[in-house]
Motif scaffolding. Structure first.
Motif, short mmCIF file in Angstrom:
data_model
loop_
_atom_site.label_atom_id
_atom_site.label_comp_id
_atom_site.label_asym_id
_atom_site.label_seq_id
_atom_site.Cartn_x
_atom_site.Cartn_y
_atom_site.Cartn_z
N GLU A 46 0.85 -1.18 0.00
CA GLU A 46 0.00 0.00 0.00
C GLU A 46 0.89 1.23 0.00
O GLU A 46 1.71 1.41 0.89
N SER A 47 0.77 2.01 -1.03
CA SER A 47 1.56 3.24 -1.18
C SER A 47 3.06 2.96 -1.13
O SER A 47 3.84 3.73 -0.58
N GLY A 48 3.48 1.83 -1.67
CA GLY A 48 4.89 1.50 -1.73
C GLY A 48 5.44 0.93 -0.44
O GLY A 48 6.63 0.67 -0.34
N ILE A 49 4.59 0.71 0.55
CA ILE A 49 5.04 0.18 1.83
C ILE A 49 4.48 -1.22 2.01
O ILE A 49 3.32 -1.49 1.70
#
Length: 107
Positions: A32-35
């Protein structure tokens, strides 16, 4: 309308068929969002969070109705002033009700 729908369906079908299909472990992991995801998505969240968010949206939208009134304040005259006082009194009663019910208490 048919041409637009046909174009969308055709484009999606063609890109799906001729597009690259490189499935790797990294591409298939959820993020999610690169995390990277930590924990379970079904973790219970306090209903107070959602209640405060809904109340914020409710009162925020109600305040938006005051902007056109402020722009046309002089043109509406005394009748507009009385109507806005009634509107604000209704908002205040709703806010007092929310406070009395304890909807904004985080304890």
């Amino acid at each position: 309308m048919l041409v637009a729908i046909g174009f969308v369906v055709t484009t999606m079908f063609v890109t799906h068929k001729i597009g690259p299909k490189r499935k790797t472990k990294d591409k298939l992991t959820p993020f999610e969002s690169g995390i990277e995801v930590v924990g379970n998505a079904r973790t219970p969240i306090s209903i107070k969070y959602f209640l405060v968010a809904i109340l914020f949206v409710l009162f925020d939208v109600e305040v938006i109705f005051m902007y056109p009134w402020a722009v046309n304040f002089k043109a509406m005259g005394e009748q507009g002033m009385v109507e806005m006082f009634i509107f604000m009194a209704t908002l205040l009663l709703g806010f007092i009700y929310v406070i009395k019910k304890g909807a904004l208490d985080w304890d």
